[in-house]
Design an enzyme around this catalytic site. Structure first.
Site, PDB file in Angstrom:
ATOM      1  N   CYS A 114       7.215  15.233 -45.978  1.00 26.71           N
ATOM      2  CA  CYS A 114       6.852  13.947 -45.379  1.00 26.71           C
ATOM      3  C   CYS A 114       6.287  13.005 -46.447  1.00 26.71           C
ATOM      4  O   CYS A 114       6.671  11.842 -46.535  1.00 26.71           O
ATOM      5  CB  CYS A 114       5.849  14.177 -44.252  1.00 26.71           C
ATOM      6  SG  CYS A 114       5.442  12.703 -43.321  1.00 26.71           S
ATOM      7  N   CYS A 115       5.380  13.523 -47.291  1.00 24.79           N
ATOM      8  CA  CYS A 115       4.823  12.698 -48.378  1.00 24.79           C
ATOM      9  C   CYS A 115       5.914  12.291 -49.358  1.00 24.79           C
ATOM     10  O   CYS A 115       5.893  11.184 -49.896  1.00 24.79           O
ATOM     11  CB  CYS A 115       3.723  13.451 -49.125  1.00 24.79           C
ATOM     12  SG  CYS A 115       2.108  13.392 -48.326  1.00 24.79           S
ATOM     13  N   CYS A 197      -3.141   8.582 -44.167  1.00 26.97           N
ATOM     14  CA  CYS A 197      -2.386   8.369 -42.937  1.00 26.97           C
ATOM     15  C   CYS A 197      -3.160   8.949 -41.746  1.00 26.97           C
ATOM     16  O   CYS A 197      -3.858   9.964 -41.880  1.00 26.97           O
ATOM     17  CB  CYS A 197      -1.038   9.066 -43.027  1.00 26.97           C
ATOM     18  SG  CYS A 197       0.028   8.428 -44.324  1.00 26.97           S
ATOM     19  N   CYS A 200      -2.980  12.755 -40.873  1.00 27.90           N
ATOM     20  CA  CYS A 200      -3.440  13.693 -41.908  1.00 27.90           C
ATOM     21  C   CYS A 200      -4.857  13.391 -42.379  1.00 27.90           C
ATOM     22  O   CYS A 200      -5.263  13.840 -43.459  1.00 27.90           O
ATOM     23  CB  CYS A 200      -2.479  13.667 -43.090  1.00 27.90           C
ATOM     24  SG  CYS A 200      -0.802  14.108 -42.631  1.00 27.90           S
ATOM     25  N   CYS A 223      -1.138  13.976 -52.158  1.00 28.78           N
ATOM     26  CA  CYS A 223       0.180  13.607 -51.657  1.00 28.78           C
ATOM     27  C   CYS A 223       1.237  13.718 -52.751  1.00 28.78           C
ATOM     28  O   CYS A 223       2.422  13.672 -52.467  1.00 28.78           O
ATOM     29  CB  CYS A 223       0.168  12.212 -51.052  1.00 28.78           C
ATOM     30  SG  CYS A 223      -0.692  11.009 -52.024  1.00 28.78           S
TER      31      CYS A 223
HETATM   32 FE1  SF4 Z   1       3.269  12.110 -44.008  1.00 28.91          FE
HETATM   33 FE2  SF4 Z   1       0.711  12.850 -43.791  1.00 28.91          FE
HETATM   34 FE3  SF4 Z   1       1.841  12.474 -46.214  1.00 28.91          FE
HETATM   35 FE4  SF4 Z   1       1.283  10.404 -44.597  1.00 28.91          FE
HETATM   36  S1  SF4 Z   1      -0.185  11.806 -45.598  1.00 28.91           S
HETATM   37  S2  SF4 Z   1       3.143  10.689 -45.764  1.00 28.91           S
HETATM   38  S3  SF4 Z   1       1.762  11.285 -42.564  1.00 28.91           S
HETATM   39  S4  SF4 Z   1       2.340  14.074 -44.692  1.00 28.91           S
END
Ligand code: SF4
Length: 230
Positions: A114-115, A197, A200, A223
């Site tokens: 996701c990151c 985010c 998280c 991240c």
């Molecule tokens: Fe995705 Fe969480 Fe990374 Fe944001 S912090 S990009 S929601 S995994």
């Protein structure tokens, strides 16, 4: 600049005030110099220093699409207060599009992926247009940041990285914000020392590590923006 030039600059600037480090960065790299603000407390200090010195630096933030409403509100306040434009750097897909591709709430199952999709890919594209970037990391935030130089080559993204606050403590950051009436995220006053985010980020209780609210319950602490190249 060669690697030796950067090492020499890092040694010379190690004990310099943050304002001098930023001036050095502008003198050497503007207009191909950009500041990645995540709108955290440290980023607000760097923004204040850059704006007060009227340094020619392009601001941007990684808008993952799932930032806190308070963060979006601060973004606007910063632009109004300092008269700067903070460019939104966004992923290729919206959260809904990502859910169709990769399933809903990817952050719960594969936060690294996701990151990668929501932060790293857009960051790589953004930094490709610059020779140097400024960040607001501090050495005592995470083990990965403990040896960060004031100035150095960022092999992960292929440009120079400048970290004017690496020697600062969290207390020094807070003191600067108070003294200079720097706008900041009100969540910092509600047990959120580190804000990312929404899915998280969780509040941190007294005695906990200030970054323990990020990816709580997972091994992940970064991240990926500030990891060294493998
Ligand atoms: Fe995705 Fe969480 Fe990374 Fe944001 S912090 S990009 S929601 S995994």
């Amino acid at each position: 600049m060669t690697q030796d030039d950067l090492k020499q600059a890092a040694a010379e600037l190690e004990h310099a005030p943050a304002a001098d480090i930023l001036k050095w960065a502008a003198d050497h790299f503007a207009p191909r110099l950009t500041f990645a603000t995540s709108l955290g407390l440290e980023d607000c200090v760097v923004t204040d220093l850059i704006a007060k010195a009227s340094l020619p630096v392009d601001f941007f933030t990684l808008d993952t699409g799932v930032l806190f409403p308070e963060t979006y509100a601060l973004w606007k306040r910063v632009e109004d207060r300092y008269g700067v434009a903070v460019t939104a750097v966004r992923p290729r897909r919206t959260i809904d599009e990502q859910a169709l591709d990769a399933g809903p709430e990817l952050w719960t199952r594969e936060p690294d992926r996701c990151c990668e999709l929501r932060k790293m890919e857009p960051l790589r594209a953004r930094l490709a247009g610059y020779d140097a970037w400024i960040t607001a990391i501090r050495r005592d935030q995470t083990p990965e940041r403990a040896n960060a130089p004031v100035v150095g080559w960022d092999g992960r993204f292929g440009l120079v990285k400048i970290n004017p606050l690496v020697r600062w403590t969290f207390d020094e950051v807070r003191a600067y914000v108070r003294e200079h009436d720097v706008p900041y995220n009100p969540l910092h006053d509600q047990n959120y020392p580190s804000i990312g985010c929404v899915p998280c980020t969780s509040p941190v209780m007294p005695g906990e590590d200030p970054r323990s609210g990020r990816w709580r319950g997972k091994e992940k602490t970064e991240c990926g923006l500030h990891l060294k190249k493998n």
